[in-house]
Write a protein that holds these residues in place. Structure first.
Motif, mmCIF file in Angstrom:
data_model
loop_
_atom_site.group_PDB
_atom_site.id
_atom_site.type_symbol
_atom_site.label_atom_id
_atom_site.label_comp_id
_atom_site.label_asym_id
_atom_site.label_seq_id
_atom_site.Cartn_x
_atom_site.Cartn_y
_atom_site.Cartn_z
ATOM 1 N N ARG A 79 51.783 47.788 37.578
ATOM 2 C CA ARG A 79 52.434 48.933 36.786
ATOM 3 C C ARG A 79 53.641 49.439 37.749
ATOM 4 N N LEU A 80 53.400 49.526 38.721
ATOM 5 C CA LEU A 80 54.387 50.096 40.045
ATOM 6 C C LEU A 80 55.769 49.106 39.822
ATOM 7 N N TYR A 81 55.441 47.784 39.871
ATOM 8 C CA TYR A 81 56.509 46.833 39.825
ATOM 9 C C TYR A 81 57.234 47.037 38.500
ATOM 10 N N SER A 114 62.279 45.310 42.173
ATOM 11 C CA SER A 114 62.200 44.790 43.599
ATOM 12 C C SER A 114 63.256 45.637 44.558
ATOM 13 N N ALA A 115 63.917 46.252 43.975
ATOM 14 C CA ALA A 115 65.225 47.031 44.548
ATOM 15 C C ALA A 115 64.544 48.304 45.479
ATOM 16 N N PRO A 116 65.070 48.800 46.640
ATOM 17 C CA PRO A 116 64.463 50.027 47.299
ATOM 18 C C PRO A 116 64.938 51.270 46.365
ATOM 19 N N VAL A 117 63.759 52.125 46.508
ATOM 20 C CA VAL A 117 64.064 53.178 45.554
ATOM 21 C C VAL A 117 63.617 54.542 46.712
ATOM 22 N N VAL A 118 64.075 55.625 45.879
ATOM 23 C CA VAL A 118 63.583 56.945 46.644
ATOM 24 C C VAL A 118 62.608 57.747 45.659
ATOM 25 N N ILE A 119 61.524 58.115 46.244
ATOM 26 C CA ILE A 119 60.503 58.592 45.450
ATOM 27 C C ILE A 119 59.546 59.526 46.113
ATOM 28 N N THR A 120 58.818 60.440 45.386
ATOM 29 C CA THR A 120 58.038 61.119 46.054
ATOM 30 C C THR A 120 56.427 60.841 45.756
ATOM 31 N N VAL A 121 55.754 61.511 46.507
ATOM 32 C CA VAL A 121 54.307 61.091 46.404
ATOM 33 C C VAL A 121 53.566 61.547 44.854
ATOM 34 N N SER A 122 54.040 62.787 44.637
ATOM 35 C CA SER A 122 53.688 63.215 43.194
ATOM 36 C C SER A 122 54.171 62.438 42.071
ATOM 37 N N GLN A 150 50.749 48.509 51.422
ATOM 38 C CA GLN A 150 51.669 48.171 52.620
ATOM 39 C C GLN A 150 50.920 47.286 53.676
ATOM 40 N N GLU A 151 49.834 47.599 54.082
ATOM 41 C CA GLU A 151 48.920 46.881 54.869
ATOM 42 C C GLU A 151 48.789 45.357 54.497
ATOM 43 N N GLN A 152 48.805 45.267 53.002
ATOM 44 C CA GLN A 152 48.714 43.786 52.699
ATOM 45 C C GLN A 152 50.049 43.080 52.531
ATOM 46 N N GLY A 153 51.220 43.918 52.808
ATOM 47 C CA GLY A 153 52.458 43.124 52.759
ATOM 48 C C GLY A 153 53.189 43.290 51.441
ATOM 49 N N TRP A 154 52.421 43.924 50.527
ATOM 50 C CA TRP A 154 53.065 43.819 49.307
ATOM 51 C C TRP A 154 54.333 44.791 48.901
ATOM 52 N N LEU A 155 54.195 45.676 49.854
ATOM 53 C CA LEU A 155 55.431 46.725 49.787
ATOM 54 C C LEU A 155 55.943 47.379 50.966
ATOM 55 N N SER A 156 57.084 47.949 51.046
ATOM 56 C CA SER A 156 57.280 48.636 52.357
ATOM 57 C C SER A 156 57.440 50.116 51.878
ATOM 58 N N TRP A 157 57.356 51.175 52.891
ATOM 59 C CA TRP A 157 57.142 52.545 52.485
ATOM 60 C C TRP A 157 57.339 53.141 53.693
ATOM 61 N N LEU A 169 57.750 44.127 47.632
ATOM 62 C CA LEU A 169 58.215 42.994 48.200
ATOM 63 C C LEU A 169 57.685 41.686 47.523
ATOM 64 N N LYS A 170 56.822 41.801 46.655
ATOM 65 C CA LYS A 170 56.511 40.603 46.144
ATOM 66 C C LYS A 170 56.278 40.948 44.540
ATOM 67 N N THR A 171 56.489 39.718 43.775
ATOM 68 C CA THR A 171 56.436 39.885 42.448
ATOM 69 C C THR A 171 54.909 39.800 41.910
ATOM 70 N N PRO A 172 54.346 40.475 40.768
ATOM 71 C CA PRO A 172 53.013 40.346 40.500
ATOM 72 C C PRO A 172 52.760 38.792 40.433
ATOM 73 N N ASP A 173 53.444 37.855 39.822
ATOM 74 C CA ASP A 173 53.223 36.662 39.547
ATOM 75 C C ASP A 173 52.847 35.799 41.032
ATOM 76 N N GLU A 174 53.496 36.138 41.884
ATOM 77 C CA GLU A 174 53.445 35.672 43.178
ATOM 78 C C GLU A 174 52.047 35.962 43.865
ATOM 79 N N LEU A 175 51.975 37.220 43.650
ATOM 80 C CA LEU A 175 50.350 37.916 44.033
ATOM 81 C C LEU A 175 49.225 37.363 43.493
ATOM 82 N N ARG A 176 49.482 36.971 42.078
ATOM 83 C CA ARG A 176 48.367 36.480 41.199
ATOM 84 C C ARG A 176 48.108 35.041 41.556
ATOM 85 N N ALA A 177 49.283 34.151 41.827
ATOM 86 C CA ALA A 177 49.234 32.840 42.128
ATOM 87 C C ALA A 177 48.461 32.731 43.475
#
Length: 567
Positions: free
Chosen positions: A12-14, A19-27, A48-55, A70-78
């Motif tokens: 849902r996030l992706y 995959s591009a860097p974005v600026v966003i709030t926690v809310s 972030q701990e799993q290496g899926w994104l940077s924050w 940092l990863k596409t959902p398809d890469e993670l699923r595979a």
């Protein structure tokens, strides 16, 4: 499964951020995840701990932070699917399949074909459609029939390439001189798939139930009583001798299911998962005959699999390719055979719209028009029929100077090739002044004689097993087609003929009489085979023991994979 849920949240996030860097709030993230800000922070930290994104966050409430997927959902699923399959977590893999059914074939591709996992050989087969319930008394599909013969056992069984019934739950049988008493001697220490003892009393109970079921009753109509004179002996007393009995007990409707849990059998493989996306079979550890070489077999139901492209695993239901996607280019046909079964045209005698001479003319037009050689069907899949069985020639009818009826109705059911036949036949008859009205029935088996009786012409297919003559005799007994198309006196004559044939003790007598009856049906244009299928199984060099069955699948008990060898 927690990780599957987390993958769903990450997807849902992706989908919203890419995959591009974005600026966003926690809310804003909390609104995206439909959760509290506190839970959103926890979730982002876990991803972030799993290496899926940077924050990269800034101190202070409402401050904007930089986030990048940092990863596409398809890469993670595979990657996750690979871990699950290697760990033997098939339930988890199934949940992954439900998460992304549109990507299932792509995700599975590296894991298809033969694999060694945890020291055990596994065969994964991609399949293009959902399978029917695996019930010996209700199924109709070719793949389902093969699976049921693999999961369940009978008193006798058919082995690939052998037309005569072989011992199964019974190690041998004896027949009285008058053919009225058959005794089947059971193996000791038989076991169901769940490990419970399989008893003679359970077999007796199952057989008496089968005597009452409409699908199996025609096969056991000559049986007067079934008894258990000894715990390891099943006795059949017949009111009319039936020398097909050992053949009948090996047919699918007479296979033995567990009296309390019908999904449990005693065949070489047990059913451990039966879901719309995944069918998994595992070797039965207590099997009473030679154990298969494969430890497990999986059918993965992948959407949109059927295609005419050359490098796919399923160009057509009668062409099976075993292997991973990258191996398909190296896969070569290892077994080919022409199906003994055929698609047929039957003419309804009960309606009386077509006379015998008109029926013969109609078939002569089909035979001489070349209709069956010009159908828009994948090259090499079908072959026009010239024989019903080897040596049972289809007669060639003359084209008489007689008019066809002005209007005929035709009813057909799958396979899909028959749609092409109906269209070509409609055009052919129109050129001879006959309007053909076509009706389609989506089931794979006729529902009732009344349904059949409503059409002048019937198009369908007839699967033939390892014992072709016995299968054709059984077809006359069991298929509702015959009561729908034969006049009452002809139906009664057919039943008398079958009773006479079954009382002949020698194979050759029965075969000759049955051939003679079928030649009468073909000569009167009541039944005509149109085309056979060309079965083919292709596999890469590392898969061995591929042996085609009469149904066009390969024998799961014979296939094997050489173990992986280190250099």
């Amino acid at each position: 499964m927690r990780l599957v849920h987390r993958l769903s949240q990450y997807q849902r996030l992706y989908q919203q951020l890419g995959s591009a860097p974005v600026v966003i709030t926690v809310s804003e993230l909390a609104a995206m995840f439909y959760c509290s800000e506190r839970h959103a922070r926890t979730l982002i930290q876990q991803l972030q701990e799993q290496g899926w994104l940077s924050w990269n966050s800034q101190a202070g409430r409402g401050k904007r932070a930089q986030l990048q997927c940092l990863k596409t959902p398809d890469e993670l699923r595979a990657a996750h699917l690979q871990r699950l399959l290697q760990q033997g977590d098939h339930q988890g893999a199934l949940e992954m399949a439900q998460l992304a059914p549109q990507h299932l074939q792509e995700l599975l591709s590296p894991h298809l074909g033969g694999q060694w996992q945890e020291g055990s050989p596994t065969l994964r087969i991609p399949y293009y459609r959902t399978l029917e319930k695996l019930d010996p008394l209700t199924l109709s599909g070719r793949a389902e029939q093969h699976l049921v013969a693999t999961v369940y056992a009978g008193l006798t069984r058919f082995n690939t390439g052998s037309p005569e019934p072989q011992p199964d739950l019974a190690h041998h049988w004896q027949i009285s001189e008058d053919g009225l008493r058959w005794q089947f001697f059971l193996r000791s220490q038989l076991r169901w798939h769940n490990g419970e003892p399989l008893t003679g009393q359970q077999i007796l109970q199952a057989l008496n139930t089968l005597r009452q079921h409409p699908r199996s009753q025609p096969l056991l109509s000559s049986v007067a009583t079934i008894s258990l004179p000894h715990t390891l002996c099943i006795q059949f007393n017949l009111h009319t001798a039936d020398y097909w009995l050992a053949h009948r007990l090996a047919e699918l409707p007479c296979l033995i299911t567990h009296p309390e849990v019908p999904a449990i059998g005693a065949g070489p493989f047990k059913l451990t998962l039966n879901e719309p996306q995944l069918i998994r079979l595992e070797q039965h550890p207590y099997y009473h005959l030679q154990h298969p070489y494969l430890a497990s077999i999986e059918y993965w139901i992948t959407p949109d699999l059927l295609t005419n492209e050359p490098e796919t695993s399923c160009q057509h239901p009668v062409r099976i390719t075993i292997g991973q996607q990258e191996e398909l280019a190296q896969a070569r046909p290892v077994q080919r055979s022409m199906s003994l079964g055929w698609c047929y045209l039957a003419i309804n005698q009960r309606r009386g719209v077509l006379s015998e001479a008109q029926g013969q003319k109609l078939l002569a037009l089909i035979q001489r028009s070349g209709l069956l050689t010009t159908l828009p069907i994948l090259h090499g899949v079908i072959t026009p029929s010239h024989e019903m069985l080897p040596g049972w020639a289809i007669p060639e009818h003359p084209i008489e100077d007689i008019e066809l009826p002005a209007r005929l109705t035709l009813l057909y059911h799958p396979p899909v090739e028959l749609e092409s036949v109906t269209q070509a036949l409609q055009q052919l008859l129109a050129a001879h002044g006959c309007q053909l009205e076509i009706h389609y029935f989506s089931g794979k088996r006729w529902q009732s004689p009344e349904q059949v009786a409503q059409a002048d012409l019937l198009l369908a297919d007839n699967l033939i097993g390892e014992a072709p003559e016995a299968t054709l005799e059984s077809w006359l007994r069991r298929d509702l087609l015959w009561q729908g198309i034969l006049k009452e006196e002809d139906w009664q004559h057919q039943q008398q003929t079958l009773r006479h044939i079954q009382q002949c003790p020698t194979h050759q007598q029965r075969y000759d009489l049955l051939k003679n009856y079928y030649q009468q049906l073909m000569g009167a244009a009541i039944l005509t085979p149109l085309f056979n299928y060309q079965y083919q199984v292709s596999a890469p060099p590392r898969i061995h023991g591929v042996m085609l069955t009469a149904y066009g699948w390969f024998d799961f008990c014979q296939a094997w994979l050489p173990p992986p060898l280190e250099n």
